[in-house]
Design a protein around this motif. Structure first.
Motif, PDB file in Angstrom:
ATOM      1  N   SER A   3      25.442   5.871  16.422  1.00 33.33           N
ATOM      2  CA  SER A   3      25.641   7.201  16.949  1.00 33.33           C
ATOM      3  C   SER A   3      24.331   7.700  17.559  1.00 33.33           C
ATOM      4  CB  SER A   3      26.099   8.102  15.791  1.00 33.33           C
ATOM      5  OG  SER A   3      26.188   9.419  16.240  1.00 33.33           O
ATOM      6  N   LYS A   5      22.497  10.704  19.554  1.00 30.81           N
ATOM      7  CA  LYS A   5      22.707  12.126  19.835  1.00 30.81           C
ATOM      8  C   LYS A   5      21.537  12.716  20.594  1.00 30.81           C
ATOM      9  CE  LYS A   5      25.519  12.740  15.751  1.00 30.81           C
ATOM     10  NZ  LYS A   5      25.421  12.984  14.308  1.00 30.81           N
ATOM     11  N   GLU A  23      28.592   6.981  21.286  1.00 29.74           N
ATOM     12  CA  GLU A  23      29.181   6.573  20.005  1.00 29.74           C
ATOM     13  C   GLU A  23      29.713   5.154  20.163  1.00 29.74           C
ATOM     14  OE1 GLU A  23      29.457   8.328  17.080  1.00 29.74           O
ATOM     15  OE2 GLU A  23      28.305   9.989  17.974  1.00 29.74           O
ATOM     16  N   GLU A  59      18.591  11.915  17.940  1.00 30.94           N
ATOM     17  CA  GLU A  59      18.829  11.134  16.727  1.00 30.94           C
ATOM     18  C   GLU A  59      19.562   9.844  17.066  1.00 30.94           C
ATOM     19  OE1 GLU A  59      21.040  13.503  13.914  1.00 30.94           O
ATOM     20  OE2 GLU A  59      19.863  15.276  14.477  1.00 30.94           O
ATOM     21  N   TRP A  61      21.670   6.997  14.686  1.00 28.14           N
ATOM     22  CA  TRP A  61      22.120   6.591  13.354  1.00 28.14           C
ATOM     23  C   TRP A  61      22.877   5.273  13.427  1.00 28.14           C
ATOM     24  CZ3 TRP A  61      20.667   9.538   9.163  1.00 28.14           C
ATOM     25  CH2 TRP A  61      20.132  10.792   9.465  1.00 28.14           C
ATOM     26  N   ASP A  63      25.188   3.122  10.956  1.00 24.94           N
ATOM     27  CA  ASP A  63      25.894   3.137   9.668  1.00 24.94           C
ATOM     28  C   ASP A  63      25.222   4.064   8.654  1.00 24.94           C
ATOM     29  OD1 ASP A  63      27.960   1.533  10.429  1.00 24.94           O
ATOM     30  OD2 ASP A  63      26.982  -0.322   9.788  1.00 24.94           O
ATOM     31  N   GLY A  64      24.950   5.286   9.110  1.00 26.01           N
ATOM     32  CA  GLY A  64      24.415   6.304   8.214  1.00 26.01           C
ATOM     33  C   GLY A  64      22.920   6.219   7.972  1.00 26.01           C
ATOM     34  N   LYS A  65      22.246   5.252   8.593  1.00 26.25           N
ATOM     35  CA  LYS A  65      20.792   5.158   8.422  1.00 26.25           C
ATOM     36  C   LYS A  65      20.076   5.615   9.688  1.00 26.25           C
ATOM     37  CE  LYS A  65      20.812   1.675   4.866  1.00 26.25           C
ATOM     38  NZ  LYS A  65      20.735   0.250   4.564  1.00 26.25           N
ATOM     39  N   ASN A  66      18.991   6.336   9.475  1.00 21.46           N
ATOM     40  CA  ASN A  66      18.238   6.894  10.588  1.00 21.46           C
ATOM     41  C   ASN A  66      17.370   5.803  11.232  1.00 21.46           C
ATOM     42  OD1 ASN A  66      16.603   8.283  12.332  1.00 21.46           O
ATOM     43  ND2 ASN A  66      16.188   9.972  10.911  1.00 21.46           N
ATOM     44  N   LEU A  67      17.829   5.309  12.363  1.00 22.27           N
ATOM     45  CA  LEU A  67      17.158   4.179  13.013  1.00 22.27           C
ATOM     46  C   LEU A  67      15.760   4.548  13.515  1.00 22.27           C
ATOM     47  CD1 LEU A  67      18.433   1.419  13.296  1.00 22.27           C
ATOM     48  CD2 LEU A  67      18.988   1.941  15.659  1.00 22.27           C
ATOM     49  N   GLU A  69      13.543   6.294  12.329  1.00 24.39           N
ATOM     50  CA  GLU A  69      12.476   6.318  11.320  1.00 24.39           C
ATOM     51  C   GLU A  69      12.037   4.921  10.906  1.00 24.39           C
ATOM     52  OE1 GLU A  69      13.754   8.741   8.081  1.00 24.39           O
ATOM     53  OE2 GLU A  69      13.186  10.602   9.110  1.00 24.39           O
ATOM     54  N   ARG A  75      14.657  -2.414  11.791  1.00 16.71           N
ATOM     55  CA  ARG A  75      15.890  -2.235  12.577  1.00 16.71           C
ATOM     56  C   ARG A  75      16.592  -3.588  12.713  1.00 16.71           C
ATOM     57  NH1 ARG A  75      14.254   2.188  17.228  1.00 16.71           N
ATOM     58  NH2 ARG A  75      12.674   3.232  15.962  1.00 16.71           N
TER      59      ARG A  75
END
Lengths: 254, 442
Positions: A3, A5, A23, A59, A61, A63-67, A69, A75
């Motif tokens: 995702s 954004k 997405e 942002e 993401w 699978d729910g992880k902040n890429l 960061e 990655r």
């Protein structure tokens, strides 16, 4: 799965991505097209964590992880794979040693034991066959002495070995003749599944004859200007990008 | 003030020599006696080099020479045992082992080489051999080499190796040079290796420091090796330099090659030793000679590694190739000074030289100075020197495949070194050196 954004990024102070939204769901194949300089390769580099690009806002993401960061290596360990537009030659690092190191680093990260040499070599053989990549890899330095086509095929072979969640192909078709294009495409088609996803960055529609996308996005001036199905690629092939530029201008004015 | 300290060591050597002249050594020939006298005269004039001497301008030697050295010490009790030797051996090399401790040959710890085709002995016991008389001290320019002059005047012993003509020695000869002392020593070993016409050999020299049970005192080693590679002979010569911080070395290696001979020198220097100065002079004194000089230095801490090489083309149709690569950590200092001399007679010379450095630290320093002096007109020569950092594109490529920063850098360092390590024709040595690189990086 992925995702993106409102992603903005710049290189050497110049803003290239100006608010990208995208997405991607598991099993999906997304093609990203667009004129030169629209930011396609920048998007690929930013997703893979190339330090030459600075993310200024937005942002990403996985699978729910902040890429954003994560360091580039993390990655990759989380399952992002970038097939490089210009794969780097590294004299003195053998293809096999490189792959095995990569594989084991990823396995360690996922709390899996290192692969036995025998098992690893068996896998190399299988995957080479799968992606029709018959170049001798042992005792040869990474990408050294490979033709342009071989380098691209080596990328697809690495993709097969590392089995990522999200594969980003950055102009993998550029510089390929029709046979190589068919081989590379066959490889990708064999590797796609309902668990992984592909982002295919390309200038030309011809690759999409072989790898049929679920979505086609047009990146223009750092933003996704239009999204459609596979027929959008044909339309672009026919009309070029100028009509989009006009449309974008009108949008700006409005 | 510092000058005075160096002077005191200088004075000490002057006194040593005078004392030695009184107690003149009966076993030495008149010719050697005359050579020592001449060398002493030169040293007396030259003294220790300061930074005003061109060849020493990047090193201030005063801190290394200021200690209270024993210069003419009696032999200490040797504390080296079989276990230490075993750990110094190179796995799977399958070599003959010759052990030197503080510059002295150790018969009890060394292998005996069967037959009489290869002769190994302490230098002092070889002085009556024709090869000694023919070659010893004939090739070192005493008027230009401060330390070699001092060594020639005052050396006591060292190692003599002779491979007889037409003998092919398949097994490498591994010379393990050990430094271990509780006394502050200034050592001056002297070696002579003679490779007979048409012979073929491999000499591996490794330099190590072993902890002394009492304490570790500073040791300064000033050694000189003369190597004669006769007509059609081949010698592969490896020098693997490791050691502890309390040791410093000035090595002088003088190689003379005769017609159609081949000499390869592989030099690998690792962190530890405070000062490593390697003078390597190769004279291509015959037609159709081939010489390869490969060097790898990994410099860390506040170590100084200085490689000064001279490749002297005297005759036509010869080929020389030199490649030195450096990996610089911490506050390490490296100097590369490579001189290629092509004399008037040396037409059709091919001479190449390259020095590349990879900087891992902002505080490390490299001075790289290639020199070409060409007096012939039909030659192919080139030289080049680079100092750089990691290739960011390569680093990102590796990381993008999941390889972490440290490991990626290690891979790239190995790759950088591979231009040299890949040239090592013996797998066991290649493995050993790669292992030392790994250790040196950590």
């Amino acid at each position: 799965m992925l995702s993106i954004k409102n992603l903005r990024a710049s290189v050497e102070g110049k803003e290239i991505l100006k608010g990208v939204n995208l997405e991607v769901k598991a099993g999906g194949i997304h093609a990203i097209m667009g004129p030169n300089g629209s930011g396609k390769s920048t998007l690929a580099s930013v997703l893979a964590g190339n330090p030459n690009f600075e993310v200024t806002s937005g942002e990403v993401w996985l699978d729910g992880k902040n890429l954003l960061e994560m360091a580039a290596e993390d990655r990759a360990r989380e399952g992002v794979f970038l097939a490089f537009q210009y794969p780097v030659e590294i004299p003195g690092v053998s293809n096999i040693n490189f792959l095995r190191t990569a594989m084991n680093e990823i396995r360690t990260y996922r709390n899996l034991p290192a692969m036995e040499a025998k098992e690893f070599l068996k896998m190399v053989k299988e995957k080479q066959k799968l992606v029709e990549f018959d170049a001798a890899l042992t005792n040869r330095s990474l990408n050294e002495g490979f033709s342009g086509g071989e380098k691209k095929r080596n990328e697809i072979f690495q993709l097969a070995m590392l089995d990522p969640k999200l594969a980003i192909l950055d102009e993998t078709d550029s510089g390929l003749d029709i046979d190589a294009l068919r081989i590379v495409s066959n490889g990708v088609n064999k590797l796609r599944s309902d668990k992984n996803a592909f982002i295919i960055i390309t200038h030309y529609q011809r690759l999409l004859d072989y790898i049929v996308p679920d979505f086609v996005h047009v990146l223009y001036n750092g933003q996704i200007a239009k999204t459609g199905g596979k027929e959008l690629a044909l339309e672009l092939e026919e009309k070029g990008y100028d009509w989009l530029k006009e449309a974008a201008k009108e949008q700006e004015l409005a | 003030m510092i000058k005075q300290i160096t002077n005191s060591l200088y004075d000490q050597f002057i006194a040593d020599f005078e004392l030695r002249s009184i107690l003149s050594n009966a076993s030495e020939s008149l010719a050697l006696h005359a050579l020592r006298k001449e060398a002493f005269k030169q040293f007396k004039q030259l003294g220790f080099p300061n930074t005003k001497v061109e060849d020493w301008k990047y090193i201030n030697l005063s801190p290394f020479l200021k200690d209270d050295f024993l210069t003419a010490a009696e032999d200490e009790t040797i504390v080296i045992n079989k276990d230490i030797i075993d750990s110094a051996k190179i796995k799977k090399l399958g070599a003959y082992h010759i052990v030197m401790v503080n510059g002295r040959y150790q018969a009890g710890l060394s292998d005996t080489i069967p037959g009489d085709e290869v002769f190994v002995s302490p230098l002092a016991a070889a002085m009556d051999r024709p090869a000694f008389e023919a070659h010893f001290g004939k090739n070192v320019a005493l008027d230009k080499n401060h330390f070699a002059a001092l060594n020639t005047a005052l050396f006591r012993d060292g190692l003599f190796i002779e491979i007889k003509a037409r003998i092919i020695v398949e097994k490498p000869i591994h010379v393990i040079h050990i430094i271990s002392s509780a006394n502050t020593l200034f050592l001056q070993p002297r070696n002579l290796f003679v490779i007979g016409a048409g012979a073929d050999g491999i000499i591996v020299e490794s330099f190590i420091t072993v902890n002394h049970p009492e304490k570790n005192a500073k040791v300064f080693v000033n050694d000189v090796s003369e190597i004669i590679v006769n007509e059609r002979a081949r010698l592969q010569h490896f020098c693997i330099q490791t050691g502890a911080e309390h040791t410093s070395y000035v090595h002088h290696t003088e190689v003379v090659q005769r017609q159609s001979s081949a000499y390869n020198n592989y030099k690998a220097s690792f962190p530890g030793t405070a000062l490593l100065r390697n003078n390597l002079n190769v004279s291509l004194n015959g037609e159709n000679v081939e010489s390869h000089l490969y060097g790898l230095y990994l410099v860390a801490g506040r170590q100084i590694v200085d490689n000064h090489t001279t490749v002297d083309h005297l005759k036509p149709n010869c080929h020389s190739n030199e490649l030195y690569k450096g990996v610089m950590k911490d506050e390490g200092v490296a100097i590369f000074n490579g001189k290629i001399l092509v004399r008037k007679d040396a037409q059709k010379t091919n001479a190449f030289q390259k020095n590349n450095n990879l900087m891992l630290s902002k505080k490390a320093v490299v001075d790289s100075k290639p020199q070409l002096e060409i007096f012939a007109d039909d030659v192919k020569c080139s030289h080049g020197s680079t100092i750089g950092q990691f290739d960011e594109d390569a680093l990102f490529y590796l990381k993008a495949r999941g390889i972490g920063e440290e490991k990626a850098k290690a891979l790239l360092i190995h790759a950088f070194a591979f231009d040299v390590t890949g040239k090592i024709p013996i797998t066991a040595l290649q493995t050993y050196i790669n292992h030392l690189i790994e250790e040196g990086l950590n």
